[in-house]
Design a protein around this motif. Structure first.
Motif, mmCIF file in Angstrom:
data_model
loop_
_atom_site.group_PDB
_atom_site.id
_atom_site.type_symbol
_atom_site.label_atom_id
_atom_site.label_comp_id
_atom_site.label_asym_id
_atom_site.label_seq_id
_atom_site.Cartn_x
_atom_site.Cartn_y
_atom_site.Cartn_z
ATOM 1 N N ALA A 121 0.667 -1.206 0.020
ATOM 2 C CA ALA A 121 0.080 0.041 -0.117
ATOM 3 C C ALA A 121 0.735 1.478 0.058
ATOM 4 O O ALA A 121 0.382 2.246 -0.695
ATOM 5 N N PRO A 122 1.917 1.339 0.894
ATOM 6 C CA PRO A 122 2.510 2.866 0.782
ATOM 7 C C PRO A 122 3.159 3.212 -0.564
ATOM 8 O O PRO A 122 3.394 4.342 -0.668
ATOM 9 N N VAL A 123 3.484 2.247 -1.463
ATOM 10 C CA VAL A 123 4.032 2.667 -2.426
ATOM 11 C C VAL A 123 3.252 2.168 -4.071
ATOM 12 O O VAL A 123 3.292 0.907 -3.963
ATOM 13 N N ASP A 124 3.034 3.115 -4.699
ATOM 14 C CA ASP A 124 2.437 2.836 -5.930
ATOM 15 C C ASP A 124 3.189 1.997 -6.790
ATOM 16 O O ASP A 124 4.445 2.466 -6.879
ATOM 17 N N GLY A 125 2.846 0.994 -7.520
ATOM 18 C CA GLY A 125 3.365 0.067 -8.378
ATOM 19 C C GLY A 125 4.329 -0.780 -7.764
ATOM 20 O O GLY A 125 4.836 -1.633 -8.366
ATOM 21 N N LEU A 126 4.395 -0.888 -6.414
ATOM 22 C CA LEU A 126 5.292 -1.959 -5.736
ATOM 23 C C LEU A 126 4.076 -3.118 -5.252
ATOM 24 O O LEU A 126 3.135 -2.894 -4.603
ATOM 25 N N LYS A 127 4.384 -4.104 -5.702
ATOM 26 C CA LYS A 127 3.844 -5.517 -5.314
ATOM 27 C C LYS A 127 4.626 -6.649 -4.953
ATOM 28 O O LYS A 127 5.850 -6.690 -5.448
ATOM 29 N N TRP A 128 4.046 -7.483 -4.145
ATOM 30 C CA TRP A 128 4.796 -8.751 -3.516
ATOM 31 C C TRP A 128 4.053 -10.066 -4.347
ATOM 32 O O TRP A 128 2.794 -9.781 -4.671
ATOM 33 N N PHE A 129 4.648 -10.954 -4.363
ATOM 34 C CA PHE A 129 4.132 -12.150 -5.150
ATOM 35 C C PHE A 129 4.391 -13.323 -4.603
ATOM 36 O O PHE A 129 5.517 -13.704 -4.072
ATOM 37 N N VAL A 130 3.581 -14.557 -4.482
ATOM 38 C CA VAL A 130 3.989 -15.878 -4.305
ATOM 39 C C VAL A 130 3.441 -16.799 -5.523
ATOM 40 O O VAL A 130 2.634 -16.247 -6.225
ATOM 41 N N GLY A 131 4.100 -17.808 -5.624
ATOM 42 C CA GLY A 131 3.712 -18.841 -6.822
ATOM 43 C C GLY A 131 4.248 -19.963 -6.767
ATOM 44 O O GLY A 131 5.226 -20.262 -5.893
ATOM 45 N N GLY A 132 4.472 -20.572 -7.991
ATOM 46 C CA GLY A 132 5.446 -21.547 -8.324
ATOM 47 C C GLY A 132 5.420 -22.076 -9.726
ATOM 48 O O GLY A 132 4.628 -21.489 -10.522
ATOM 49 N N GLY A 133 6.332 -22.919 -10.069
ATOM 50 C CA GLY A 133 6.257 -23.300 -11.516
ATOM 51 C C GLY A 133 7.193 -24.472 -11.682
ATOM 52 O O GLY A 133 7.659 -25.236 -10.918
ATOM 53 N N ALA A 134 7.476 -24.514 -12.895
ATOM 54 C CA ALA A 134 8.547 -25.859 -13.367
ATOM 55 C C ALA A 134 9.905 -25.220 -14.165
ATOM 56 O O ALA A 134 9.507 -24.000 -15.007
ATOM 57 N N ILE A 135 10.879 -25.964 -14.441
ATOM 58 C CA ILE A 135 11.820 -25.721 -15.071
ATOM 59 C C ILE A 135 12.452 -27.067 -15.858
ATOM 60 O O ILE A 135 12.519 -27.958 -15.188
ATOM 61 N N ALA A 136 12.492 -26.736 -17.103
ATOM 62 C CA ALA A 136 13.528 -27.905 -18.080
ATOM 63 C C ALA A 136 14.601 -27.338 -18.472
ATOM 64 O O ALA A 136 14.588 -26.431 -18.802
ATOM 65 N N SER A 137 15.700 -28.266 -18.650
ATOM 66 C CA SER A 137 16.934 -27.743 -18.856
ATOM 67 C C SER A 137 17.486 -29.010 -19.621
ATOM 68 O O SER A 137 17.337 -30.230 -19.529
ATOM 69 N N PHE A 138 18.486 -28.442 -20.688
ATOM 70 C CA PHE A 138 19.372 -29.509 -21.357
ATOM 71 C C PHE A 138 20.857 -29.256 -21.366
ATOM 72 O O PHE A 138 20.970 -27.889 -21.508
ATOM 73 N N SER A 139 21.642 -30.075 -21.007
ATOM 74 C CA SER A 139 23.010 -29.602 -20.908
ATOM 75 C C SER A 139 23.836 -30.449 -22.039
ATOM 76 O O SER A 139 23.570 -31.476 -21.957
ATOM 77 N N SER A 140 24.817 -29.649 -22.719
ATOM 78 C CA SER A 140 25.634 -30.613 -23.509
ATOM 79 C C SER A 140 27.107 -30.042 -23.114
ATOM 80 O O SER A 140 27.502 -28.998 -22.581
ATOM 81 N N SER A 141 27.708 -31.297 -23.126
ATOM 82 C CA SER A 141 29.177 -31.195 -22.700
ATOM 83 C C SER A 141 30.344 -32.003 -23.553
ATOM 84 O O SER A 141 29.826 -33.000 -23.924
ATOM 85 N N SER A 142 31.522 -31.561 -23.385
ATOM 86 C CA SER A 142 32.561 -32.520 -23.912
ATOM 87 C C SER A 142 32.953 -33.658 -22.841
ATOM 88 O O SER A 142 33.561 -34.599 -23.337
#
Length: 182
Positions: free
Chosen positions: A101-122
């Protein structure tokens, strides 16, 4: 394969200077334009703590007043004497926002998600597919007079599938994003 060649070219200092100069011009141009205090969508860069990605493209869009979806596509290259490897990742998360409330444009958030990755190496021990789920929390600020959004977040992640033999299944990924709003 073309993606790996492109990212190897990014290591060239001249190419990096061109990319940074282009991003700076876009930022300055966007700062001059008038914007509203809230935003619907934003696109920019997220700089992470680097477990899967160090730099990623970031897109955030609100699907309702408090609810947003954030998508990231990033990379990180590693190097140890004799071994070089490269990570690419994509992540998606849901975020529920609350006004501070005291600051216009400022918000806090909570949530969740997922990440997928691919690694290439010698080195065989550093190759493979990774998958994880994470909780997300942080702060989001939208400047009133310029189309700029800044976000700082933390993502404690549980690795379901790990591409490396020696990594832990739990890690904390923090990040900072700067995005152009529209």
């Amino acid at each position: 394969m073309r993606i790996f060649i492109y990212f190897k070219q990014l290591k060239d200092k001249k190419n990096m200077k061109k990319i940074i100069s282009t991003l700076a011009i876009i930022f300055v141009f966007s700062a001059v334009m008038q914007a509203q205090s809230d935003y619907k969508s934003a696109i920019g860069l997220r700089f992470g703590s680097g477990y899967y990605d160090l730099v990623s493209a970031s897109y955030k869009t609100f699907i309702s007043d408090p609810a947003a979806i954030e998508l990231n596509a990033g990379f990180r290259s590693y190097g140890i004497i004799g071994y070089n490897w490269f990570n690419m990742s994509v992540a998606g998360s849901y975020q529920h926002h609350f006004d501070i409330a005291p600051v216009d444009g400022l918000k806090w958030f909570v949530g969740g998600g997922a990440i997928a990755s691919f690694s290439s190496s010698s080195f065989e021990g550093y190759r493979g597919f990774g998958l994880g789920i994470f909780a997300a929390g942080g702060v989001d600020y939208k400047f009133a007079n310029i189309p700029l959004n800044l976000t700082a977040d933390i993502r404690p992640t549980i690795g379901i599938i790990e591409p490396y033999d020696y990594y832990n299944r739990f890690f904390i990924n923090g990040g900072f994003a700067a995005r152009y709003t529209f």
